[in-house]
Design a protein around this motif. Structure first.
Motif, PDB file in Angstrom:
ATOM      1  N   PRO A  58      41.188  36.562  27.797  1.00 56.01           N
ATOM      2  CA  PRO A  58      42.266  37.262  28.507  1.00 56.01           C
ATOM      3  C   PRO A  58      43.312  37.860  27.574  1.00 56.01           C
ATOM      4  O   PRO A  58      43.817  38.956  27.830  1.00 56.01           O
ATOM      5  CB  PRO A  58      42.873  36.159  29.390  1.00 56.01           C
ATOM      6  CG  PRO A  58      41.748  35.222  29.636  1.00 56.01           C
ATOM      7  CD  PRO A  58      40.964  35.206  28.360  1.00 56.01           C
TER       8      PRO A  58
ATOM      9  N   ASP B 250      32.433  41.884  39.007  1.00 57.97           N
ATOM     10  CA  ASP B 250      33.763  42.431  38.821  1.00 57.97           C
ATOM     11  C   ASP B 250      34.565  41.426  37.996  1.00 57.97           C
ATOM     12  O   ASP B 250      34.731  40.270  38.398  1.00 57.97           O
ATOM     13  CB  ASP B 250      34.441  42.656  40.177  1.00 57.97           C
ATOM     14  CG  ASP B 250      35.849  43.210  40.015  1.00 57.97           C
ATOM     15  OD1 ASP B 250      35.987  44.425  39.849  1.00 57.97           O
ATOM     16  OD2 ASP B 250      36.800  42.398  40.062  1.00 57.97           O
TER      17      ASP B 250
ATOM     18  N   HIS C  66      37.684  41.062  37.405  1.00 51.54           N
ATOM     19  CA  HIS C  66      38.880  40.528  38.050  1.00 51.54           C
ATOM     20  C   HIS C  66      38.519  39.425  39.049  1.00 51.54           C
ATOM     21  O   HIS C  66      39.239  38.424  39.165  1.00 51.54           O
ATOM     22  CB  HIS C  66      39.645  41.646  38.764  1.00 51.54           C
ATOM     23  CG  HIS C  66      40.288  42.627  37.835  1.00 51.54           C
ATOM     24  ND1 HIS C  66      39.698  43.821  37.495  1.00 51.54           N
ATOM     25  CD2 HIS C  66      41.459  42.577  37.154  1.00 51.54           C
ATOM     26  CE1 HIS C  66      40.486  44.468  36.655  1.00 51.54           C
ATOM     27  NE2 HIS C  66      41.563  43.736  36.433  1.00 51.54           N
TER      28      HIS C  66
ATOM     29  N   ALA D  13      37.680  36.292  37.087  1.00 50.02           N
ATOM     30  CA  ALA D  13      38.923  35.704  36.574  1.00 50.02           C
ATOM     31  C   ALA D  13      39.651  34.944  37.672  1.00 50.02           C
ATOM     32  O   ALA D  13      40.160  33.833  37.453  1.00 50.02           O
ATOM     33  CB  ALA D  13      39.821  36.802  36.002  1.00 50.02           C
ATOM     34  N   GLY D  14      39.704  35.526  38.865  1.00 50.78           N
ATOM     35  CA  GLY D  14      40.391  34.874  39.975  1.00 50.78           C
ATOM     36  C   GLY D  14      39.721  33.581  40.400  1.00 50.78           C
ATOM     37  O   GLY D  14      40.394  32.584  40.675  1.00 50.78           O
TER      38      GLY D  14
ATOM     39  N   TRP E 121      46.516  35.810  37.367  1.00 51.69           N
ATOM     40  CA  TRP E 121      47.309  37.021  37.115  1.00 51.69           C
ATOM     41  C   TRP E 121      46.394  38.206  36.826  1.00 51.69           C
ATOM     42  O   TRP E 121      46.570  39.302  37.372  1.00 51.69           O
ATOM     43  CB  TRP E 121      48.241  36.750  35.937  1.00 51.69           C
ATOM     44  CG  TRP E 121      49.188  37.866  35.592  1.00 51.69           C
ATOM     45  CD1 TRP E 121      48.958  38.907  34.743  1.00 51.69           C
ATOM     46  CD2 TRP E 121      50.525  38.068  36.075  1.00 51.69           C
ATOM     47  NE1 TRP E 121      50.058  39.727  34.653  1.00 51.69           N
ATOM     48  CE2 TRP E 121      51.038  39.225  35.467  1.00 51.69           C
ATOM     49  CE3 TRP E 121      51.337  37.344  36.968  1.00 51.69           C
ATOM     50  CZ2 TRP E 121      52.309  39.696  35.722  1.00 51.69           C
ATOM     51  CZ3 TRP E 121      52.621  37.820  37.208  1.00 51.69           C
ATOM     52  CH2 TRP E 121      53.105  38.983  36.593  1.00 51.69           C
ATOM     53  N   ASP E 122      45.379  37.981  35.992  1.00 48.86           N
ATOM     54  CA  ASP E 122      44.419  39.041  35.679  1.00 48.86           C
ATOM     55  C   ASP E 122      43.658  39.502  36.929  1.00 48.86           C
ATOM     56  O   ASP E 122      43.391  40.694  37.101  1.00 48.86           O
ATOM     57  CB  ASP E 122      43.410  38.564  34.641  1.00 48.86           C
ATOM     58  CG  ASP E 122      44.044  38.380  33.255  1.00 48.86           C
ATOM     59  OD1 ASP E 122      45.167  38.846  33.053  1.00 48.86           O
ATOM     60  OD2 ASP E 122      43.384  37.753  32.401  1.00 48.86           O
ATOM     61  N   SER E 123      43.309  38.550  37.793  1.00 51.89           N
ATOM     62  CA  SER E 123      42.521  38.900  38.974  1.00 51.89           C
ATOM     63  C   SER E 123      43.284  39.778  39.933  1.00 51.89           C
ATOM     64  O   SER E 123      42.698  40.533  40.708  1.00 51.89           O
ATOM     65  CB  SER E 123      42.072  37.622  39.695  1.00 51.89           C
ATOM     66  OG  SER E 123      43.167  37.019  40.378  1.00 51.89           O
TER      67      SER E 123
ATOM     68  N   GLY F  85      45.164  42.132  38.928  1.00 53.27           N
ATOM     69  CA  GLY F  85      45.336  43.427  38.290  1.00 53.27           C
ATOM     70  C   GLY F  85      46.746  43.657  37.802  1.00 53.27           C
ATOM     71  O   GLY F  85      47.200  44.813  37.732  1.00 53.27           O
TER      72      GLY F  85
ATOM     73  N   THR G 231      47.911  42.755  34.742  1.00 53.34           N
ATOM     74  CA  THR G 231      48.041  42.784  33.285  1.00 53.34           C
ATOM     75  C   THR G 231      48.386  44.165  32.817  1.00 53.34           C
ATOM     76  O   THR G 231      48.134  45.149  33.478  1.00 53.34           O
ATOM     77  CB  THR G 231      46.715  42.336  32.652  1.00 53.34           C
ATOM     78  OG1 THR G 231      45.651  43.150  33.161  1.00 53.34           O
ATOM     79  CG2 THR G 231      46.447  40.887  32.933  1.00 53.34           C
TER      80      THR G 231
END
Length: 254
Positions: A40, A101, A103, A106-107, A248-250, A252, A254
């Motif tokens: 990340p 995907d 994201h 990551a989520g 946070w990344d999931s 979107g 960032t």
């Protein structure tokens, strides 16, 4: 070195250097969980697949150093159970990689990490409580192999299974070092097949490689001296930061 097609963007190295050091420290066992922040962090400058590919040679060196440092501290019976399921996760990651995907992955990983951590803190196990059943271990270990393949984020799922066993810190670290060595070795051929192992990524990895033993050395020095209670508190902190960053990344953001 100047003739190699390396990444030259200073911002990339601004995020890559701490990412590699965190990964090395986590490979030693100290701060386990922080290593999942590496991809990340690097993904702030490059794509997630490229970040994962660049870290492959770095991971190989770190895994070898970790196994050398903890070669006498391995729970072989536990490792014998974990490895097949970890490799199943690698196979699933290979088959699904192109359609995933980033994201979403990551989520899922981040959310799972935070839920596990909340459960551990709000409903801590009793001293005489049994470790999770093996079928739970199989699912979590396969998930670890999968998330390791996608984003080198295999730590949180397998931690959810192994931490409740309350292994001594050094035994925990050694077993994880051997587990992730074999999982990471299994990723080389699929990564090449997916086109992620190219000259630019490998040349950039070569620039970062000297940081690998530095991070591992720092972590090993601490892991042999840290009290078990503090050791696991730091793992929980690493998992909390990792989970927050992945969620946070999931979103979107960032």
């Amino acid at each position: 070195m100047s003739s190699l097609p390396i990444i030259t963007d200073p911002y990339f190295y601004f995020v890559a250097v701490p990412a590699v050091l965190l990964l090395g420290i986590s490979k030693s066992g100290f701060g386990a969980g922080f290593g999942s922040l590496a991809v990340p962090l690097m993904a702030l400058a490059v794509t997630v697949p490229q970040a994962a590919a660049i870290l492959m040679p770095v991971l190989l060196v770190m895994d070898l150093l970790g196994m050398a440092a903890f070669r006498k501290n391995v729970d072989r019976q536990l490792l014998k159970f974990l490895l097949p399921w970890g490799l199943v996760g690698v196979v699933i990651g290979t088959l699904l990689f192109r359609s995933l995907d980033a994201h979403l992955v990551a989520g899922i990983v981040g959310g799972f990490t935070l839920v596990f951590l909340a459960q551990r803190l709000l409903f801590p196990p009793k001293p005489d409580s049994a470790p999770p059943p093996r079928w739970v271990g199989a699912i979590l270990t396969a998930t670890s192999g999968f998330t390791s393949f996608v984003a080198h984020a295999g730590g949180p799922p397998i931690n959810a299974y192994v931490i409740p066993m309350r292994l001594p810190p050094v035994l925990f670290t050694g077993t994880m070092a051997f587990f992730f060595f074999f999982v990471n070795m299994a990723k080389w051929v699929p990564y090449a097949w997916l086109g992620l192992i190219d000259l630019r990524n490998m040349a950039t990895s070569l620039v970062l490689l000297p940081l690998a033993p530095v991070g591992v050395w720092i972590g090993v020095r601490i892991a042999h001296r840290i009290r078990p209670v503090l050791f696991y508190r730091l793992i929980h902190l690493g998992m909390f930061l990792t989970g927050c960053k992945l969620v946070w990344d999931s979103l979107g953001l960032t």
